[in-house]
Each structure stands twice: as structure tokens, then as C-alpha cells.
Design an enzyme around this catalytic site. Structure first.
Site, PDB file in Angstrom:
ATOM      1  N   MET A  55       0.856  -1.116  -0.254  1.00 10.22           N
ATOM      2  CA  MET A  55      -0.078  -0.178   0.030  1.00 10.22           C
ATOM      3  C   MET A  55       0.762   1.631  -0.218  1.00 10.22           C
ATOM      4  SD  MET A  55      -3.093   0.641  -0.258  1.00 10.22           S
ATOM      5  CE  MET A  55      -4.314  -0.443   0.509  1.00 10.22           C
ATOM      6  N   ASP A  56       0.918   2.837  -0.665  1.00 11.43           N
ATOM      7  CA  ASP A  56       1.480   3.342  -1.221  1.00 11.43           C
ATOM      8  C   ASP A  56       0.846   4.417  -0.009  1.00 11.43           C
ATOM      9  OD1 ASP A  56       3.323   1.631  -2.835  1.00 11.43           O
ATOM     10  OD2 ASP A  56       2.838   2.811  -4.364  1.00 11.43           O
TER      11      ASP A  56
ATOM     12  N   ASP B 236      15.507  10.274 -21.530  1.00  8.57           N
ATOM     13  CA  ASP B 236      16.367   9.046 -22.465  1.00  8.57           C
ATOM     14  C   ASP B 236      15.660   7.875 -23.389  1.00  8.57           C
ATOM     15  OD1 ASP B 236      17.502  11.069 -23.783  1.00  8.57           O
ATOM     16  OD2 ASP B 236      19.433  10.386 -21.870  1.00  8.57           O
TER      17      ASP B 236
ATOM     18  N   ASP C  55       7.846   0.356 -13.286  1.00 11.15           N
ATOM     19  CA  ASP C  55       7.218  -1.194 -13.557  1.00 11.15           C
ATOM     20  C   ASP C  55       6.376  -0.755 -14.949  1.00 11.15           C
ATOM     21  OD1 ASP C  55       8.011  -1.621 -10.573  1.00 11.15           O
ATOM     22  OD2 ASP C  55       6.984  -0.315  -9.781  1.00 11.15           O
TER      23      ASP C  55
ATOM     24  N   GLY D  94      -0.893   8.010  -8.990  1.00 11.72           N
ATOM     25  CA  GLY D  94      -0.274   7.391  -7.576  1.00 11.72           C
ATOM     26  C   GLY D  94       0.019   6.237  -9.109  1.00 11.72           C
TER      27      GLY D  94
HETATM   28  O1  RIB Z   1       8.398   1.483  -8.647  1.00 14.97           O
HETATM   29  C1  RIB Z   1       7.372   2.019  -7.460  1.00 14.97           C
HETATM   30  C2  RIB Z   1       7.288   1.094  -6.006  1.00 14.97           C
HETATM   31  O2  RIB Z   1       8.206   1.373  -5.504  1.00 14.97           O
HETATM   32  C3  RIB Z   1       5.503   1.919  -5.243  1.00 14.97           C
HETATM   33  O3  RIB Z   1       4.413   1.465  -5.909  1.00 14.97           O
HETATM   34  C4  RIB Z   1       6.056   1.331  -3.867  1.00 14.97           C
HETATM   35  O4  RIB Z   1       5.225   0.076  -2.738  1.00 14.97           O
HETATM   36  C5  RIB Z   1       7.527   0.833  -4.449  1.00 14.97           C
HETATM   37  O5  RIB Z   1       7.141  -0.735  -3.694  1.00 14.97           O
END
Ligand code: RIB
Length: 300
Positions: free
Chosen positions: A12-13, A216, A245, A278
Site C-alpha cells: 500500500m503506497d 532518454d 514498473d 498513483g
Molecule cells: O516502483 C514504485 C513502487 O515502489 C511503489 O508502488 C512502491 O510500493 C514501491 O514498491
């Protein structure tokens, strides 16, 4: 579409927006606070699923409200969560994120992610047999990542490793990796090289390293030993959390297209991801990605 197996973290962020970063010992008033679903593993799983991949995730959450919410959100994205286990008497992983402008500083407290064990991976062996491609990051224990690499090899599936957060990796693990996807800093850390030597590192491993480079784009070395750059796409960034990600999730979603095309899709998806708040907020669907590319006139 590719069948993608993600081995990784679920967090959870907890995100505070500030005008500037505080100095040590300083208290600053922030501008806003929000919680978002995150974790590098979960983010990559969601990015791939939104782009149409059939995704299974292996991970762990705590026996708490965050864990239940995070697992059900992954299910709602169409991700197979059969191998997401609950660790009793353990908190779910969290990330404390401070956003200043569109840049971030992150502290991760692994919680249940640290309980993801080699035995969890062995138990999920059938999911390796089913997958077309396997991806992992470094927010879960290294012994677990090694086991995932071993099972991917046992089932002759390409093992993609996004070496984030940065750490030194040994040759035994690197040898099992079909593709390493670091940024410049992570590449230096992973291989124990000065960051400035990234070109040589890519040239020594044609097709085995795809280095992300922010505005870049991304770099890799083709089979002929020639460095290739996939340029980035220009957007107005609101929140860069999870851009890497999204890149990795898109890369494995389009794995069957080969590195040049998959990295183009990945750069475009990462660009779109930073336009909303987010880590997962701006991750595009396949239709949104194709519309964006069409609007660019196929450029970049
Ligand atoms: O790469 C971003 C992620 O890094 C975030 O969502 C956080 O949870 C960390 O794991």
C-alpha cells in the site's frame, strides 16, 4: 496475448505531496495525502493485465485491511491471485512516498513481502509450467528470486529480472536471467560497475540487458553488437511513481513481439503512466496505448 507470471511485492503506497523535501530534523506541512495500490510486483502485474496479458501473481500480503484490499484490487484487474498467500500476524508491505513536484522519494517497509519464501515458489510450480514469460523484482527475498529463476529455467521459460531496488547480483543469478531491466544506477549496482560504463556493459551482453533511461527512453545492444535506443515519448508528468514498473509490465505483455517492438510499447505505456496520480493510476489499457501511439503518428 502472453501468459505472464509475476513474482513480487504488493504494497500500500502512503503518499504525501509536499512543496519540497524536508531537511533532516525538519518538520514541513504537506499539501495532500492519499493511499494508492503499489508494490513493484503488483504494479508490473497490473500494467501487464491492463494491456491484455493473462497474468498470474505469486506474492504475500498481511492479515490486515491493506492486504485484503490489495488482493481484491488485483483480482478486479483480472489477475489470478491463487498464489497470493496471507501471512498471519504480519503487516502488509507499505511504501511511504514523498512527492515533490513529479519526483518521488520512497521508503519501503516489506512486511509480508519478506515472508515470500522459496517454498511458496515451489508450491506454485504449475504456474511456471503455464507461463510464457516470468518476471521478478528485488522487493522480496533474494533466495525466493533465485528459486523463481530456477523454476523458470526448469520449465524453459524466459526469466526477466527488474533489479529494483538496486543491489549487487552474483553471476549465478545473472546467468539465469534472459533479460535484465535496470535503470543506469541499478545496472551499476547489479554488476558492480561505475554507472558511466553502462555502454560497455550492454555491449558485452547483447540482447540481455535493456536499460531504462527516463526521458532518454531505453537502450539495448542488438545481436550485431550495435547499441540501439528506443526514444521516450513526450508527456506532461504528474507523478513518476511506477513508471519503471509500467515499462516492465508492458515489456512482458508484449514479449512475443521481440525487444525492439516490445520496448517501444513499454516506453509509450510508461509515458502514459506518469500523467496520472498513483503508481497504477495512469497505466493504460491496450486501446489507450494504441490510441496514444496513433496520435504520435507512430513516432519514436
Ligand atoms: O516502483 C514504485 C513502487 O515502489 C511503489 O508502488 C512502491 O510500493 C514501491 O514498491
Amino acid at each position: 496475448m502472453n501468459k505472464v507470471l509475476v513474482v513480487g511485492s504488493i504494497n500500500m503506497d502512503l503518499v504525501a505531496q509536499v512543496g519540497q523535501y524536508p531537511r533532516l530534523g525538519e518538520t514541513l506541512l504537506g499539501q495532500s495525502f492519499a493511499t494508492y495500490h503499489g508494490g513493484k510486483g503488483a504494479n508490473q502485474a497490473v500494467a501487464a493485465a491492463r494491456l491484455g496479458a493473462q497474468v498470474t501473481m505469486i506474492g504475500r500480503v498481511g492479515d490486515d485491511a491493506f492486504g485484503r484490499e490489495l488482493t481484491s484490487a488485483l483480482k478486479n484487474e483480472g489477475i489470478n491471485t491463487d498464489w497470493i498467500k496471507v501471512s498471519p500476524a504480519t503487516a502488509s508491505g507499505i511504501a511511504m512516498i514523498t512527492l515533490a513536484g513529479s519526483d518521488n522519494a520512497i521508503i519501503v517497509v516489506p512486511g509480508a513481502n519478506a515472508c515470500l519464501s522459496p517454498a511458496d515458489i515451489e508450491a506454485a510450480e504449475s504456474s511456471f509450467a503455464d507461463a510464457d514469460v516470468v518476471i521478478a523484482q528485488l522487493e522480496t527475498p533474494l533466495a525466493t528470486i533465485r528459486k523463481a529463476a530456477e523454476l523458470a529455467q526448469r520449465h524453459h521459460k524466459p526469466f526477466i529480472l527488474n533489479p529494483a531496488p538496486a543491489m549487487r547480483l552474483d553471476d549465478a543469478l545473472l546467468d539465469q536471467v534472459a533479460l535484465l531491466t535496470p535503470n543506469e544506477f541499478e545496472l551499476g549496482m547489479a554488476l558492480g560497475l561505475p554507472e558511466s560504463e553502462w555502454r560497455q556493459a550492454l555491449q558485452q551482453s547483447p540482447g540481455k540487458i535493456l536499460m531504462t533511461a527516463g526521458s532518454d527512453g531505453a537502450w539495448y545492444c542488438d545481436a550485431a553488437g550495435v547499441l540501439q535506443q528506443q526514444r521516450s515519448f513526450k508527456v506532461t508528468a504528474l507523478d513518476t511513481t511506477g513508471a519503471g514498473d509500467t515499462f516492465n509490465g508492458a515489456l512482458v505483455a508484449f514479449w512475443d513481439l521481440g525487444l525492439p517492438e516490445a520496448s517501444r510499447m513499454a516506453c509509450a505505456a510508461a509515458a502514459l503512466s506518469v500523467t496520472k496520480a498513483g503508481a497504477q493510476g495512469g497505466m493504460p489499457s491496450k486501446a489507450q496505448l494504441l490510441d496514444f501511439l496513433a496520435a504520435q503518428g507512430g513516432a519514436a
